[in-house]
Motif scaffolding. Sequence first.
Motif, short mmCIF file in Angstrom:
data_model
loop_
_atom_site.label_atom_id
_atom_site.label_comp_id
_atom_site.label_asym_id
_atom_site.label_seq_id
_atom_site.Cartn_x
_atom_site.Cartn_y
_atom_site.Cartn_z
N GLY A 1 0.97 -1.31 0.11
CA GLY A 1 -0.08 0.04 0.08
C GLY A 1 0.84 1.19 0.12
N GLU B 1 -7.14 8.15 -3.21
CA GLU B 1 -5.72 7.26 -2.85
C GLU B 1 -5.66 6.61 -4.16
OE1 GLU B 1 -5.71 4.85 0.42
OE2 GLU B 1 -4.09 3.43 -0.58
N ILE C 1 -4.53 16.84 -7.25
CA ILE C 1 -5.04 15.54 -6.72
C ILE C 1 -4.32 15.85 -5.07
CG2 ILE C 1 -4.53 13.22 -6.60
CD1 ILE C 1 -4.56 13.25 -9.84
N ALA D 1 -3.94 18.25 -3.71
CA ALA D 1 -4.54 19.35 -2.77
C ALA D 1 -5.71 18.65 -2.31
CB ALA D 1 -4.92 20.47 -3.69
N LEU D 2 -6.44 17.94 -3.15
CA LEU D 2 -7.60 17.32 -2.81
C LEU D 2 -7.58 16.21 -1.47
CD1 LEU D 2 -10.71 16.48 -3.39
CD2 LEU D 2 -9.79 14.59 -4.98
N ILE D 3 -6.40 15.63 -1.63
CA ILE D 3 -6.35 14.44 -0.70
C ILE D 3 -5.88 15.26 0.62
CG2 ILE D 3 -4.62 12.66 0.07
CD1 ILE D 3 -5.17 11.36 -2.52
N SER D 4 -5.02 16.23 0.62
CA SER D 4 -4.67 17.07 1.68
C SER D 4 -5.65 17.66 2.42
CB SER D 4 -3.48 17.99 1.36
OG SER D 4 -2.52 17.50 0.64
N ARG D 5 -6.49 17.93 1.50
CA ARG D 5 -7.97 18.80 2.44
C ARG D 5 -8.51 17.85 2.91
NH1 ARG D 5 -10.61 22.66 -1.84
NH2 ARG D 5 -10.38 21.00 -3.17
N HIS D 6 -8.58 16.76 2.46
CA HIS D 6 -9.60 15.50 2.99
C HIS D 6 -8.87 14.95 4.24
CE1 HIS D 6 -13.04 13.12 1.31
NE2 HIS D 6 -13.53 14.03 1.73
N ARG D 7 -7.55 14.80 4.06
CA ARG D 7 -7.03 13.89 5.25
C ARG D 7 -6.11 14.63 6.24
NH1 ARG D 7 -6.09 7.95 2.73
NH2 ARG D 7 -7.40 8.17 1.11
N GLU D 8 -5.84 16.00 5.68
CA GLU D 8 -4.95 16.67 6.53
C GLU D 8 -3.28 16.10 6.56
OE1 GLU D 8 -7.15 18.72 9.48
OE2 GLU D 8 -7.90 19.06 7.34
N THR D 9 -3.32 15.30 5.55
CA THR D 9 -1.72 14.85 5.48
C THR D 9 -1.38 15.24 4.03
OG1 THR D 9 -0.43 13.09 5.72
CG2 THR D 9 -2.41 12.70 4.99
N ASP D 10 -0.02 15.14 3.78
CA ASP D 10 0.70 15.08 2.67
C ASP D 10 1.47 14.11 2.51
OD1 ASP D 10 2.22 16.28 4.34
OD2 ASP D 10 2.57 18.06 2.98
N VAL E 1 2.88 10.47 1.99
CA VAL E 1 2.21 9.27 1.12
C VAL E 1 2.08 8.05 1.88
CG1 VAL E 1 2.77 10.34 -0.95
CG2 VAL E 1 4.42 8.95 0.27
N ILE F 1 -1.13 7.18 3.31
CA ILE F 1 -2.37 6.99 2.14
C ILE F 1 -2.00 5.53 1.70
CG2 ILE F 1 -3.26 7.90 0.16
CD1 ILE F 1 -1.94 10.42 0.64
N HIS F 2 -2.44 4.76 2.72
CA HIS F 2 -2.47 3.25 2.01
C HIS F 2 -3.60 2.52 2.65
CE1 HIS F 2 -0.39 3.07 6.18
NE2 HIS F 2 -0.59 1.79 6.12
N LEU F 3 -4.59 2.94 2.34
CA LEU F 3 -6.19 2.22 2.41
C LEU F 3 -5.89 1.04 1.78
CD1 LEU F 3 -8.71 5.02 2.80
CD2 LEU F 3 -7.90 3.36 4.78
#
Lengths: 505, 644, 191, 496, 101
Positions: free
Chosen positions: B618, D163, E80, E82-91, E93, E96-98
């Motif tokens: 992942g 993701e 992309i 930015a979208l994730i960072s806004r959503h998860r408050e993290t940059d 990587v 990000i391993h759901l």
Amino acid sequence: MSDVPFLDITIFVPLAGALLLAFIPTQRSTWIRYGALAVSLIAFVTSLGVLLNFETSNAGFQLGSTASWIPQWGISYATGVDGISLWMVMLTTFLMPLGILASWSIEKRLKPYFIFLLALETGMLGVFSSLDLFLFYVFWEATLVPMYLLIGMWGYERRIYAAMKFFLFTLVGSLLMLAAILYVYFSVQNPTFNYQTLLAQVHFDAGVQRWLFLAFFASFAVKVPLVPLHTWLPDAHTEAPTAGSVMLAGVLLKMGVYGLIRFAIPLFPNAAREFVPWIMALAIIGIVYGAVVAIMQRDLKRLVAYSSVAHLGFVVLGVFVGSIQGMSGGILQMVNHGLSTGALFMLVGALYDRRHTRRIADFGGLAKSVPILSGVFLFVALSSLGLPGLNGFVGEFLVLLGTFLSYRWWVIPAAFGIVLAAIYLLWAYQRVFQGEPDLEANRTLPDLRVREMIMLAPLVALIVFIGVYPKPFLDRIEPAAQRVVTVLNQGRPTPELQSSAETQP
Amino acid sequence: MIPGPDFLGLAGTIILTTLSTAVFLLFFGSRLNRWSTLAQRIPGWVGWLAAISVGRAFFEAIVLLVRLLERPEEHRSIAVHAFDWLSVGGFKVGFDFLIDPLSVTMVLVITGVGLLIHIYSIGYMKGDPRFSRFFAYLNLFTASMLLLVLADNLLLLYVGWEAVGLCSFLLIGFWFEKPSASNAAKKAFIVNRIGDFAFLLGILLIAGTVGNLTLGQVNAQAGAMAAGTATTICLLLFAGATGKSAQIPLYIWLPDAMEGPTPVSALIHAATMVTAGVYMVARMSPLFEASGGIALTVVGYIGALTALWAALMAAAEYDIKRVLAYSTISQLGYMFLAHGVGGYSAGMFHLVTHAFFKALMFLGAGAVMHGLGGETDMREMGGLRKVMPITGWTFMMGWLAICGVIPFAGFFSKDAILATAWAQGEYVLWAIGIATAFLTAFYMSRLYFRVFEGRVKVPEGVHAHDVPWTMAVALIPLAGLALVGGFLNLPGSLTLEHFLEPVVGESTVPHGLTPWLLAGGALLVAALGIAVAGSLYLSRSGNVRRRTLVHRLGPVAVAARNKFYVDEIYGYGIVLPAKRAAAFAADVFDPKVIDGAVTGIGRLVGRTSEAIRGMQSGYVRSYAATFLIGVVIITSVLLARVGT
Amino acid sequence: MNLEQIVFGVMFVVALGGSIAMLFARNAVHAALFLVATQIALAVAFLLQGAFFVAAIQIIVYAGAIMVLFLFVIMLLGVDREESLIEPIPGQRALALSLGALLAVEILYVAWKGVDFVAGGTTANGNALTEINRDPGNVKALADALFSRYLLPFEATSVLLVVGIVGVMVMARRISLLSTAPRQSTEDIAA
Amino acid sequence: MIVAAGFTAPHVELAGIGPEVALVVAGLVLLVVDALVGDRWGGWHLPVLATAGFAAAIVLAVGVWGQNDIQFSGMIATDGFAVFSKIVLATFGVLTVWLARDYLTAEGIEEGEFYALLTFAVAGMMLMASAADLIVVFLALEMFSLALYVLVGFRRRSRASQESALKYFLLGAFSSAFFLLGIALCYGATGTTNFYPATQGDPSLLTYLASTAPEHLGLLVIGTGLLIVGLGFKIAAVPFHMWTPDAYQGAPSPVTGFMAAGSKLAGFAALLRLLDATLFSLRTDWRPLLIAVAVATMIIGSVLAVVQEDVKRMLAYSSIAHAGFVLTGVIATSDPGVAGALFYLATYGITVLGAFAVIAVISGREERYVRLTDMKGLFYERPAMAGALTLFLLSLAGVPVTSGFVGKLLVFGAAIQSGYTALVVVGVLTSAIAAFFYLRVLVVMYMQERDGEVEVSRGGWFGPAVIGLAAATTIVLGLYWGPLIDLAEKARFFTG
Amino acid sequence: MTVSAGYYLALAGLMFTIGVVGVLIRRNAIVIFMFIELMLNAVNLAFVTFSRMHGNVDGQVLVFFVLVVAAAEVVVGLAIIALISRHRETDNVDDIHLLSR
């Protein structure tokens, strides 16, 4: 030759019937049952057309048709039967109505059940009638899915495991065969899948031929099955619903032997000849091993399944010994095994319907409560153990004779298989049917119903008929079998009877 | 040769009458009782129908005999062809029948004795819930046995051979509720199968050597065979006979077979089926002769040893039926002894007389059981001749016959065998034969005295009664035959022998004074045996003497009483290890080793999958790392290719 | 040592130094700035090799526009935190460094030998572009190529940019616009 | 008009790129119409417009069927290969459009950009199929990749979707860099990026290869290796496959299907043209490499799929394995190999689109039911869906009477014909492994009872319609595939 | 005396490698993306150098295209991220391993 393409009609009647069946509303279970029965009977009747129009002394392929299918790839729809496949086709159409009758008690998901069963029939018929390797392979694989679903959906406790095992074992083998088929296809000047054209044109050097033969052999040996590739069989046979077991044992296993006779030997005769001792060894190991393992089985159906391993060992032995007696006997024995093992599975199924168990230990003394059933069981068991006068003996004797003529000493362990067959079948008979019925449940079972008698009667009749008068069968088998034997024996002396018939009385 | 249609018709009728009755009874026997009031009104109609069909066959057999006798002696072998059976690639076997003096003799014995036993059974089996099935089986047996003896080729003979085995299985296990009965049935079939295995190999060897299985041709070409081949064939065929005719080492099934109804024991296990081996050897006598000495020596010695061995066990047995069973084994050994010394007609003669008196004695034993509520232990009996006069008197005939008392049937046939052995110079065999004769006289007298003579003794609570008339009508003719059967082949005229000669050849008989001396010796020995038995079982002090004797014999007596532990030796030496091996194969080797190996591959894939699945962590940077590994490998490989 | 070599040396040091510094810059903004430095150094390298136009757009587009966008996003998201130095994936650094070293060796080898690989007697040392730069001129030569032979790729880039724009529109659209749709956890999908 | 000296005006011939132009125009129109119309027409206009674009593309493509040209100064080839690929790609596009219609509505993300991005993506893929210059390949690749990054992340609220987009994007950009390095090395080696000479005597890879001694090809070979890396990423070949399962799992099912079908075809189209047509004479260099990659791909893809519990993920691994199978066709380096690969890709695309269509229909809102256990007893609740999925899975497994079998037959046949029997044996054995996990799906659908609540299924008729169409194609092409293989065989590369 | 092309190529190679290593060891998505840009830059240098060696401007044209691609990629990529960072408050990587296994 008749003008009506009986063979092709026979092949596709079940499939068409299956499609029609799909339109009957699910709730109309009676319609579905009788519809399926009717379809299978129609197929049987049309196959009778094949039988009646068959020219006995003709060794070639008959009654088929050829149509261009995918000409770019040399693929055609080519069918036809010779004396070998004729009986396989007849066996299939003959067993299917009986299998459907044996499935009468199925309540759940009736419609898909019969649809799969009929689709399976088309697949099996196609396998036996194809004269095009591509078509053959298509039908070959097409039998897999319906059978897989039949086992998996209507089987018993470990059905999924068994279904999976059945599918994967067969698939591994057949994929190897596919690779080999492709190799064969490209090996001739104008690539073609047509069986007869290929037969006339293929020439491989020894090394290549060996590999190709092994690839084909892998596929067919799994199906037969030869030890040690047999372990899918007891699981699949045991877990399948009755009709599934009947079709598996009755017809599907024969596809393996049929493939060996029709393809593996004629296409790669030199390799086949080279491997004969090995294959014979496997076959004989199968005869003895299958029987020995069958002796100690606790599950009646499993016991019958292992007996198939032993019986098919006889068949393969006969096919490879390279004498006409062995080959004819092996082919006849395929029919015999289909009849007797089919009947055995029906009987075990009937017992299961009554007692909901297959454990031998759960039975006992049934001869008292179900005398007819036990009588028929004994009768069929006798056929299976090769009692002279019944069908099993005719095939086994010819196989043994054929073996004796070419490989004198091998016959001893093979013949010993007959003793072992008596042991496991009679011991099982004793444990199930003899003695005092100790359990209450065993005391009050209903005997065979009329439907069950109807489905068993033809089998019993044929068991006697072939045992006493196998001539109609052997006469048609012999020319075709002779052809294969000649190919197999090229370059070595054909085992012949020493001095026959010069001193007739 | 003129194969006339009448012969085919006769042979066919003889077999088909009984066979069709069997099939009819099997399907409709009990059902008609339920459906038809007419059937209900005639009690035992099933039995009568069966008896009538055998009677008809007997009648046809007589016709056959007459027709045969009409022909000149050298034309008395008629082969008829019904239809093709197996015919593949030059190998042809048909449903062919051979009608000659030997087969007709057998047919007459089978149908004649069979008829009497059928009639006997009507009374004996009365009230059995499976009455009609019994007769169906019995008729099926008769048909199979007739097929066996009428067959013109070995394969058809083999059909009958196995079919009688099947009927034996069915009838031994007739009361299948009893575990002992079903065990005995299974044992009988399987042991027979082992013999048949050898027999089948013999047939294959013949087919491979001669290319044909017709009896005439096989025997005709016997001379042309290599001696080794012929010997092998003969030994294999004889091995089959040891199974069917209960000889060493395969005799063990016959004593257990007494679990079947007594008429079955009489018909199958005394008069007919067990003699199939004797018949077969006689039938193949040219082959045995041609094979040289070894095969015949083996036959003779196996026969002789079996005769002695079984007689020893019979002397220690208390169960009357089992005594008779051992006696049968012993007498069958006698017949093989005869064959072994070339006295085929003597062997056949003994076969016929034995059929009479042994069937008689079995039926007598059945009558005793019938009268005593199923009791078979002779220690529970005594003086029964007074209670059951018909049974007692007829049994006495049989006893005297088997002991070889002149002029009873057994005397002549036994004498013929011993004389032939002597004439052939086989003095050892002769000696064994005479010893067996002594033992036979002893144990049969023991049986007779204990059961029928002395003080009346019946098991408690049993009202002993004599036989009903249906049983009596079987006993009395047999008793008569036991008395006069010997006249078939009186030393002077040798009727039977001359009749059989075209088939089995002339046998050597001593001339001059020797036969008289031998006959006298045999009589003496028989008398001695009876006397010893009388002193042990009839006289008042017999008890004491018996105890001293047993004490003196010590372990031999114990061993004989325990059947010399042969069943145990087979059980622990062969059956148990085989069973263990089979269990190992079924429970360990097949599921664990073979299946384990094959499914192990599948499991390996799954494990591998699980293992490398971890790579897919992942983490995108891991992915990039994997990617980079690929890049580095690819560039390295290519660099290595082009860089040099 | 001539001027060009000196300039090359400086450029080399700045470019490589900037790159290496990026590796160690824990702050994203610092990394971006080092990248800018590297890019400017590269522009110098372009100039040194006679690629005047490309050098110019390298400064304008890359160091200017693109890097500004980077910084913009960094600021916007407020992610200019210091990055932790602990490596959570076991062996990742060792793997990266060893693979990187291997790759570097390979590429250096190729760069060294690559000059020899190239057939056709091209000059590795001289500047074959001098002629072109002199006659039509660098920009014109470039324009000639771009608008004749490379017309199709040039047009394709326009589509590419449109895709980029549309993509940004989709991605950057406020999620709250979609709040009418039921929100559900996606945990079970990903688990 | 003032034309500078030395400037040769380009010969613009739009016919060759007609389909691409049509799609780009359709995309632009979609954007404009969407902006103008908004929600007014019930969302009908968008799929209809997109379909019209695809239809126009197909018509335009068919129009140049039979041409054997290079255009735009050798930048693109208008040959049978390209036309065939374009028609197939447009078909994928149409199917995706109608599959997405209901899906987007149900997910609450019916936005015009989806269709626009889809048309752009297909345009990029088409360009890839006819690209005859490395830089065009690169641009085309980026064109559809960019669109796909966005499409993958189109379910913006879904963390999984986000993701997927991020991973796909980062790794995609990473691999692009390698691809670009490959281009650089090729350019460095040859001084050109054209495959074919634009006019007689112009520099091109082909002419360079024809005129250069083997010892001078080193740089080109290394460059080729890196090009394979870049394209290997797109077709999901091991070891460049790692993105596949994650991206497939998170992306909206219609997009996943489209990605599996289209991006694989586009990647292979470029790979085939590059390797089998252009760098053919270097085959002794790249073929062993590709064989290794193919074997690894088949094995890893099949083996890893065995333990997957998520159906989309399982199909992702299966798509990896399929890349390996198609690679055998590439390795065959023969006309039958190319034709077989094309046939395979076309039929595989339809089948896999169908499979993902079924998942899209049955997975419920937010794609909650995509695990194997969620499909228990599907046959009893939705027999048609289960039947269709069965058909698709069997086709993927390569069971006869389905197009998947024919595809395998063709590529394996081609490989055998070229003497790569051992490779085919690996192929068939891994197919057997692969069959296992397809069967697992059958097991849950047919042989297990559903426990727990009944799922909420997506409404609408377009999904089922697409499924039906795909199913029919799968069967028909499995039974009567002569015409299609005829076309695929006529789909030859440009020959100078 | 001009600097040999080999030096430029070596520089390009080193920068590319550094970019690769950076992608592998940095965890901030934006920084990773910067390293990817570094890789592209390195390739650009290679293009220009080869262009010089071959004496044609094609290499420079390619650089131009790379620039455009990089621009478009950056735009989408940053969106992309930015979208994730806004959503998860993290940059990061690594967070990000759901989706795995």
